[in-house]
Design an enzyme around this catalytic site. Structure first.
Site, PDB file in Angstrom:
ATOM      1  N   LEU B 101       0.809  -1.227   0.000  1.00 42.80           N
ATOM      2  CA  LEU B 101       0.000   0.000   0.000  1.00 42.80           C
ATOM      3  C   LEU B 101       0.839   1.273   0.000  1.00 42.80           C
ATOM      4  O   LEU B 101       0.397   2.318  -0.438  1.00 42.80           O
ATOM      5  CB  LEU B 101      -0.918   0.004   1.227  1.00 42.80           C
ATOM      6  N   LYS B 102       2.044   1.202   0.541  1.00 45.26           N
ATOM      7  CA  LYS B 102       2.843   2.419   0.687  1.00 45.26           C
ATOM      8  C   LYS B 102       3.828   2.626  -0.462  1.00 45.26           C
ATOM      9  O   LYS B 102       4.590   3.567  -0.464  1.00 45.26           O
ATOM     10  CB  LYS B 102       3.618   2.390   2.008  1.00 45.26           C
TER      11      LYS B 102
END
Lengths: 419, 310
Positions: B101-102
């Site tokens: 996600l990052k």
């Protein structure tokens, strides 16, 4: 600033921090850092600079002459033949390198800034840095709109995002290798500083912060990078109250936005912050209707004492995180408004909540330390004037001692005297 | 199966990483699997191999080190050289994005692929899946802005989308920011349109009533007052009655919002006769309602005095 930390029940455990960073220096980093393999130069800088801030880098017990020579050699090993540095040796094809595969093995803008800083902190004189090639490459890293990228493709295309992190690192490289020299240096014309400043100006947001691109959300890290660009370019306003900055459209609004980042922590399951240097932490959606949210912005009353530990978030309505104490406090320092921040609760947040008992800092309270947050926590305490840590330069992000060493280098003194 | 044991890779001589003779900095305890995969990646990159097996290898590397800054570029080159189906690439990419996600390289990659496909179909559905995991993911909001501009989706339900996101969480500042972009990101003309500005004022004030201590809509409202112009001009002082309902200076115990106090301080400081009210609001903020920022509120007071003595 004089810090009053009398209310802290936990103190800065300097020996533990020194041990944490010595382990990072001397032993393998855990396998989980594999997702940061390409950023090893960044991790190397954090390690070297932390030990410097803790005044132990010059101690032969920390780093023997032989180890120091090894460290310097490793950094130079990552220097790219055509200028700049790689982020790690993993793209180096050695004897198989040729013009056709060079595109997969580029120099990297942030890695170059981190490498130069680490070299200076290791008291290298930077004489082996290919300065002409580096500065010529840096010019090619700038796009026509003024923004910088991360790496260069063979056909001259600038790859990577357009955000101000790369502009910040580019200005850092420029400052280190050519100081405030006007016009060409090392036979290379300057980068387009005006173009970069224009990009920064356009990234100011409606609420007073600064984002990565026009109309994107204001963010503490990008605000820091943008203000650092302006500081390196000597384009920040004086601290006269109310004066509008030439390149910051509303310094009062930006001040207000920065100070609004200091908010109480919320005990909440999950992690929605976006500051992590590693890429393998999954975020968890928050439930906005959870009871915890009612306390997110508590209104203190006479019955509710003001909380003692208050850190910073990076965006409006987000959770606090160790690193934002640095990004926000350093931004205020550059605006000469650090005194407006509540320093004591800010330090208490770091010392009592995110400092880890094995040394270093975690991202949130109770989390294990990682190199990124450990460095940012330490840098923040240095900026807030905590005793036992060297004073730090807000835009350079390393010690004033290190800056002094750099600025005293013979080649640099001569270069700057000529202009 | 390891690469060295695979007949598919038998012709390749792996190229090990060379950290030099001494002790390297930031050395990582690599798994054997990663070290080996990287050695094969260097070998195929060094010979510029454009093949199915090299494409699969990049997937393996990305799973372990998605921040590798050239493996993505190499992957794109292979996809385009082999004329691969880019829809298949999207299908491969979606679960990767949902795990990492990052990571931001993947969104850059997604832009490259969608740009080449020249078609945004399905993208907002995928974005919704990302937001279900993290409704404030910076990369995803940035990508959505790009998508809206690249395919001119301004009027394709985007305003309604921000409304829905804010219905789910009125404190989602990313959604507020996106709304500003959708309304004012096309040009400054919207600032002079009374219908648009009044619609935004109404929406913002409704949101404030739901959660008076939520800073996002207050920031939005003040920005409207600052930027609205011409026939849509919105003097700051016109917001006074609204702010009063959340911070009646005549009844300091009933204050419900520090942001209302802050706004009242600014409004009253514009008028010499009301300076006392500005002081009172700042005093309430410094000593009672927002002591975290006492230094700042006192600085604002001092600024007022400075103005007063001129």
């Amino acid at each position: 600033m004089k810090l009053q930390s009398s209310n802290c029940t936990m103190s800065f455990d300097k020996p533990k921090h020194i041990n944490y960073w010595k382990r990072c220096l001397k032993t393998y980093l855990p396998n989980a850092y594999t997702s940061n393999d390409s950023n090893r130069m960044t991790l190397a800088f954090f390690t070297i600079s932390a030990l410097d801030l803790l005044s132990t880098l010059d101690d032969p017990a920390t780093l023997s002459d032989e180890e120091r020579a090894s460290a310097v050699a490793w950094i130079y090993r990552c220097q790219h033949p055509n200028g700049g540095f790689r982020g790690f040796p993993g793209t180096d094809f050695g004897e198989l390198s040729n013009a056709e595969n060079a595109v997969w093995d580029p120099a990297n803008v942030p890695a170059t800034y981190f490498a130069l800083m680490a070299l200076a902190l290791l008291r290298d004189d930077l004489m082996s840095v290919r300065k002409t090639e580096c500065l010529a490459w840096l010019r090619r890293m700038q796009r026509p709109d003024g923004s910088f990228g991360e790496t260069l493709s063979l056909d001259g295309a600038v790859e990577g995002g357009t955000d101000s992190r790369f502009g910040y690192c580019a200005m850092g490289i420029r400052w280190m290798l050519r100081g405030a020299v006007e016009g060409p240096a090392w036979g290379v014309p300057d980068i387009d500083v005006e173009g970069l400043v224009r990009v920064i100006r356009n990234c100011q947001t409606y609420d007073g912060g600064i984002s990565e691109l026009p109309f994107h959300e204001a963010h503490g890290g990008f605000t820091y990078c943008a203000l650092s660009v302006l500081q390196f370019a000597q384009r920040l306003p004086s601290d006269t109250a109310g004066q509008k900055a030439g390149d910051l459209s509303d310094i009062e609004l930006t001040t207000r936005w920065l100070l609004s980042r200091q908010v109480p922590a919320v005990d909440e399951e999950g992690d929605d912050s976006d500051s992590d240097a590693s890429n393998n932490h999954s975020g968890t959606a928050q439930n906005p209707h959870s009871a915890a949210f009612d306390h997110f912005y508590p209104i203190p009353t006479a019955d509710v004492p003001r909380p003692l530990c208050i850190g910073f978030n990076g965006r409006t309505n987000k959770l606090t995180d160790t690193c934002y104490t640095w990004w926000i406090a350093a931004s205020l320092k550059m605006l000469k408004r650090l005194h407006l921040l509540s320093a004591e609760p800010a330090c208490a947040y770091l010392l009592e909540q995110t400092q880890h008992r094995i040394g270093g800092f975690g991202k949130h309270a109770g989390e294990p330390p990682d190199l990124y947050h450990s460095y940012m926590g330490l840098a923040a305490l240095a900026l807030l004037g905590h005793e036992g840590i060297k004073p730090i330069h807000p835009s350079a992000c390393f010690s004033l001692d290190g800056v002094q060493w750099l600025e005293g280098l013979e080649w640099r003194t001569k270069l700057c005297a000529k202009s | 199966m390891s690469y060295s044991a695979s007949p598919l890779w038998a012709d390749i001589v792996p190229l090990p990483q060379d950290d030099g003779p001494g002790q390297p900095l930031a050395a990582i305890a690599y798994s054997e699997k990663y070290s080996e995969a990287m050695s094969y990646l260097r070998a195929v990159m060094a010979s510029n191999e454009m093949s199915e097996r090299a494409l699969d290898l990049t997937s393996d590397i990305i799973a372990l080190n998605p921040a590798h800054y050239t493996v993505w570029l190499y992957r794109v080159r292979i996809l385009l050289t082999l004329k691969k189906d880019l829809h298949a690439e999207l299908s491969w990419m979606n679960p990767v994005a949902l795990v990492h996600l990052k990571n931001y390289q993947i969104w850059h990659h997604r832009q490259t692929i969608i740009n080449a496909l020249n078609n945004p179909d399905g993208e907002t559905d995928f974005i919704s899946k990302m937001f279900a995991k993290d409704a404030k993911n910076y990369h995803v909001w940035s990508y959505r802005q790009w998508l809206v501009k690249r395919f001119s989706l301004w009027d394709a339900g985007e305003l309604e989308f921000t409304e829905q996101m804010l219905k789910e969480d009125v404190r989602n500042n990313s959604a507020w920011n996106h709304r500003w972009y959708v309304v004012f990101g096309r040009g400054d003309e919207a600032f002079a349109d009374p219908d648009i500005v009044m619609r935004e004022v109404f929406f913002t004030q409704q949101s404030i009533r739901l959660a008076p201590q939520n800073p996002s809509p207050w920031n939005y409202l003040r920005a409207l007052a600052r930027r609205a112009s011409g026939p849509a001009a919105l003097p700051l002082s016109s917001l006074q009655p609204f702010a009063n309902t959340f911070a009646p200076l005549s009844a300091p115990d009933a204050v419900k919002s520090t942001h209302a106090l802050d706004l009242l301080a600014e409004i009253h400081s514009e008028n010499e006769a009301d300076k006392d009210k500005a002081y009172q609001a700042l005093e309430l903020l410094a000593t009672r309602y927002d002591p975290i920022r006492a230094n700042y509120w006192n600085y604002r007071r001092a600024t007022l005095e400075g103005v007063k003595t001129v």
